[in-house]
Design a protein around this motif. Structure first.
Motif, PDB file in Angstrom:
ATOM      1  N   HIS A 275      -0.532  13.917  -6.351  1.00  0.00           N
ATOM      2  CA  HIS A 275      -1.112  13.537  -4.996  1.00  0.00           C
ATOM      3  C   HIS A 275      -2.475  14.189  -4.791  1.00  0.00           C
ATOM      4  N   GLY A 298      -5.864   4.162   6.065  1.00  0.00           N
ATOM      5  CA  GLY A 298      -4.372   4.714   5.724  1.00  0.00           C
ATOM      6  C   GLY A 298      -4.369   5.934   5.518  1.00  0.00           C
ATOM      7  N   CYS A 299      -5.007   6.780   6.213  1.00  0.00           N
ATOM      8  CA  CYS A 299      -5.217   8.046   6.244  1.00  0.00           C
ATOM      9  C   CYS A 299      -4.091   9.025   6.259  1.00  0.00           C
ATOM     10  N   GLY A 300      -2.863   8.354   6.562  1.00  0.00           N
ATOM     11  CA  GLY A 300      -1.672   9.221   6.874  1.00  0.00           C
ATOM     12  C   GLY A 300      -1.786  10.427   7.464  1.00  0.00           C
ATOM     13  N   LEU A 320      -8.054   6.094   9.752  1.00  0.00           N
ATOM     14  CA  LEU A 320      -7.399   4.939  10.264  1.00  0.00           C
ATOM     15  C   LEU A 320      -5.867   4.905   9.608  1.00  0.00           C
ATOM     16  N   SER A 326       2.077   9.379  12.056  1.00  0.00           N
ATOM     17  CA  SER A 326       1.138   9.945  10.982  1.00  0.00           C
ATOM     18  C   SER A 326      -0.048  10.648  11.485  1.00  0.00           C
ATOM     19  N   ALA A 353      -4.369  -1.525  12.327  1.00  0.00           N
ATOM     20  CA  ALA A 353      -3.957  -2.003  11.177  1.00  0.00           C
ATOM     21  C   ALA A 353      -5.115  -2.413  10.212  1.00  0.00           C
ATOM     22  N   LEU A 354      -5.018  -2.185   9.066  1.00  0.00           N
ATOM     23  CA  LEU A 354      -5.715  -2.618   8.182  1.00  0.00           C
ATOM     24  C   LEU A 354      -5.996  -4.279   7.654  1.00  0.00           C
ATOM     25  N   THR A 355      -4.934  -4.923   8.497  1.00  0.00           N
ATOM     26  CA  THR A 355      -4.971  -6.325   8.071  1.00  0.00           C
ATOM     27  C   THR A 355      -5.621  -7.231   9.304  1.00  0.00           C
ATOM     28  N   VAL A 370      -6.291   5.459  -0.426  1.00  0.00           N
ATOM     29  CA  VAL A 370      -5.457   6.126  -1.165  1.00  0.00           C
ATOM     30  C   VAL A 370      -3.940   5.917  -1.017  1.00  0.00           C
ATOM     31  N   GLU A 371      -3.455   4.979  -1.850  1.00  0.00           N
ATOM     32  CA  GLU A 371      -1.913   4.815  -2.235  1.00  0.00           C
ATOM     33  C   GLU A 371      -1.522   4.168  -0.591  1.00  0.00           C
TER      34      GLU A 371
HETATM   35  N1  SAH Z   1      -3.753   7.943   2.216  1.00  0.00           N
HETATM   36  C1  SAH Z   1      -2.785   8.850   2.605  1.00  0.00           C
HETATM   37  C2  SAH Z   1      -1.425   8.295   2.979  1.00  0.00           C
HETATM   38  C3  SAH Z   1      -0.639   7.474   1.933  1.00  0.00           C
HETATM   39  S1  SAH Z   1       0.800   6.737   2.419  1.00  0.00           S
HETATM   40  C4  SAH Z   1      -2.543   9.627   1.558  1.00  0.00           C
HETATM   41  O1  SAH Z   1      -2.807   9.489   0.441  1.00  0.00           O
HETATM   42  O2  SAH Z   1      -2.183  10.984   1.722  1.00  0.00           O
HETATM   43  C5  SAH Z   1       0.319   5.119   2.846  1.00  0.00           C
HETATM   44  C6  SAH Z   1      -0.232   5.172   4.456  1.00  0.00           C
HETATM   45  O3  SAH Z   1      -0.692   3.446   4.833  1.00  0.00           O
HETATM   46  C7  SAH Z   1       0.795   5.348   5.529  1.00  0.00           C
HETATM   47  O4  SAH Z   1       0.367   6.440   6.316  1.00  0.00           O
HETATM   48  C8  SAH Z   1       1.002   4.154   6.344  1.00  0.00           C
HETATM   49  O5  SAH Z   1       1.308   4.512   7.690  1.00  0.00           O
HETATM   50  C9  SAH Z   1      -0.402   3.465   6.120  1.00  0.00           C
HETATM   51  N2  SAH Z   1      -0.198   2.028   6.146  1.00  0.00           N
HETATM   52  C10 SAH Z   1       0.583   1.198   5.893  1.00  0.00           C
HETATM   53  N3  SAH Z   1       0.337  -0.178   6.004  1.00  0.00           N
HETATM   54  C11 SAH Z   1      -0.660  -0.100   6.799  1.00  0.00           C
HETATM   55  C12 SAH Z   1      -1.540  -1.116   7.444  1.00  0.00           C
HETATM   56  N4  SAH Z   1      -1.414  -2.141   7.575  1.00  0.00           N
HETATM   57  N5  SAH Z   1      -2.700  -0.305   8.118  1.00  0.00           N
HETATM   58  C13 SAH Z   1      -3.085   0.702   8.121  1.00  0.00           C
HETATM   59  N6  SAH Z   1      -2.505   1.679   7.423  1.00  0.00           N
HETATM   60  C14 SAH Z   1      -1.260   1.405   6.781  1.00  0.00           C
END
Ligand code: SAH
Length: 475
Positions: A275, A298-300, A320, A326, A353-355, A370-371
């Motif tokens: 990771h 999707g910064c987790g 975001l 998270s 949300a990213l959508t 990322v992921e």
């Molecule tokens: N980028 C981070 C986390 C990856 S896990 C890292 O690499 O460490 C995936 C993340 O995407 C989770 O924190 C989850 O809450 C977020 N996520 C999932 N669906 C999402 C959405 N529709 N909008 C924003 N974030 C989202």
């Protein structure tokens, strides 16, 4: 006692699906303390409000008790205030929504939408400040309307009853869980017996937010009606359950399966997890581009944000995520509330949300994703593409996602399954590249692909990265 829930998320009538209650009909439910009525005072595409009216039968509550039936058992505030009866009603009437299930709108369940909840009225002896300390850390803004005890006798002062409106971008199930736990916390007389079962309820409904709530100790203590033994149990379990996060678990699983632990490699080198390699790859690509303003979508829990903050050339960083929990962990890990003001100004955390297009995402040079895409429903990918590539339009976008071909290398992997329970899909290199090329073409970007991690014959590397550059940006 009245609770109203309003959304302006469009179409707003989707609230009916989320609550499993048709806006066109009023419904009544019999509960063992009275009746619950559900109806919609307004239901248009733009704005929809659902109301839950509790009609608590104060006489029925007393009936059957054999001693000490004093007047205050018949005449009290129970029928009029939000109390633990509301929590019971929420779980009986809106149980499916509380548990975050909705077959018709599965993606909406996972989405933070604009929500407004008004409680008329709520008792709070500790005053307005306590109301704020409970709800503001969860991302709500509050409007609090106090009442004087008696309008004719102003010298009697304020009552401890309030009409409270909470507004925020929340998943509906989160909002209902917050009310489920915090309304009884505010109320002094809990109507039922407190046993081990209550600890379970607190942990179930508090999952994802109570662990990081600054008032979690007081919340547990008051929810469990001052039972110190149960509070200790609840708090110790809250912390234990929070200590390994989903992402950390995923990394551990993958490392273990890929045999990359230090001992197995027999190396003295410091272990770099798979990771961390992904984050490092995204970080380096963005750094080399000369970007000054960077998005981490999707910064987790904020691992990449921490790396980005250490690099001075990044002037502003925005993280975001759709998960409030998270983000709360990210805040804590970044020491958000204690860092120097100049550092603090460099970073924003956004719950969204990213959508859904969000104007706060405009004006950035680069974005890391990322992921994350594999967590989106395939049917929502096109919305994500438009939000990022058409609306936000950063010059550079770095997207990583698992390489499904590599899964055969995991000893514990079973065909047809994904690496993580929340993944909606996992792509082969060919599938990811086909999607990436399509996106680049549709939105005027160029794209190239890179493996992340060491490449194995036939199956490639554990993860894959697409690097998108806006054409006018590179020209
Ligand atoms: N980028 C981070 C986390 C990856 S896990 C890292 O690499 O460490 C995936 C993340 O995407 C989770 O924190 C989850 O809450 C977020 N996520 C999932 N669906 C999402 C959405 N529709 N909008 C924003 N974030 C989202």
């Amino acid at each position: 006692m009245l609770l109203t829930l309003t959304t302006t998320h469009q179409p707003a009538t989707d609230l009916g699906y989320l609550l499993h209650k048709n806006p066109a009909h009023a419904q009544t439910f019999s509960l063992n303390f009275g009746k619950a009525h559900v109806f919609y005072p307004e239901a248009s595409e733009e704005q929809c409000t659902a109301a839950l009216l509790l009609d608590i039968d104060a006489v029925q509550l007393v009936r059957g008790r054999d001693k000490g039936q004093s007047l205050d058992q018949y005449v009290n505030d129970r029928p009029y205030v939000a109390s633990s009866f509301l929590s019971v009603a929420l779980s009986e009437v809106f149980g499916t929504a509380l548990n975050g299930r909705c077959k018709q709108r599965p993606e909406l369940v996972e989405t933070a939408i604009p929500l407004k909840a008004t409680l008329s009225v709520i008792p709070c002896r500790a005053g307005e400040d306590w109301l704020r300390r409970l709800f503001e850390p969860l991302g709500y803004s509050l409007t609090i309307e106090p009442y004087t005890l008696d309008e004719q006798f102003s010298e009697w002062g304020q009552s401890h009853y309030y009409t409270v409106t909470l507004e925020g971008q929340q998943r509906l199930s989160d909002l209902l869980s917050h009310l489920y736990v915090l309304v009884p916390v505010l109320d002094h007389s809990k109507h039922y017996w407190i046993g081990d079962d209550e600890v379970e309820k607190l942990l179930t409904r508090g999952k994802g937010w109570l662990e990081t709530h600054p008032e979690r100790e007081q919340i547990a203590y008051r929810y469990l009606k001052h039972r110190r033994d149960l509070t200790r149990d609840a708090l110790s379990r809250l912390v234990a359950e929070d200590s390994v996060s989903e992402e950390e678990e995923e990394v551990l699983d993958e490392d273990e399966a890929a045999g990359t632990t230090e001992e197995q490699e027999g190396s003295d080198e410091k272990k770099v997890s798979v990771h961390d390699q992904r984050l490092q790859a995204a970080f380096e690509t963005i750094r080399q581009s000369g970007a000054k303003r960077v998005l981490d979508l999707g910064c987790g829990e904020g691992k990449l944000l921490r790396m980005l903050l250490t690099e001075k050339s990044f002037e502003h960083i925005l993280g975001l995520d759709v998960s409030y929990r998270s983000l709360a962990i990210a805040r804590r890990r970044l020491h958000f509330d204690h860092i120097a003001p100049r550092q603090r100004e460099r970073i924003s955390l956004v719950h969204s949300a990213l959508t859904y297009s969000d104007k706060r995402l405009k004006g950035y040079d680069a974005a890391a994703v990322v992921e994350v895409i594999e967590h989106l429903d395939m049917s929502r990918l096109s919305a994500f593409e438009r939000v990022l590539f058409e609306y936000a339009q950063p010059g550079l976008v770095v997207i990583t996602t698992p390489n499904a071909e590599y899964n055969v290398k995991f000893e514990t992997w079973q065909a047809g399954t994904f690496r993580h329970k929340d993944h909606r899909f996992e792509w082969t290199r060919q599938e990811f590249e086909a999607w990436g090329r399509g996106v680049a073409e549709r939105f005027g970007y160029s794209v190239r692909f890179q493996p992340v991690g060491s490449e194995e014959t036939e199956v490639g590397a554990i993860s894959q990265m697409g690097i998108f550059e806006k054409r006018s940006f590179t020209a």
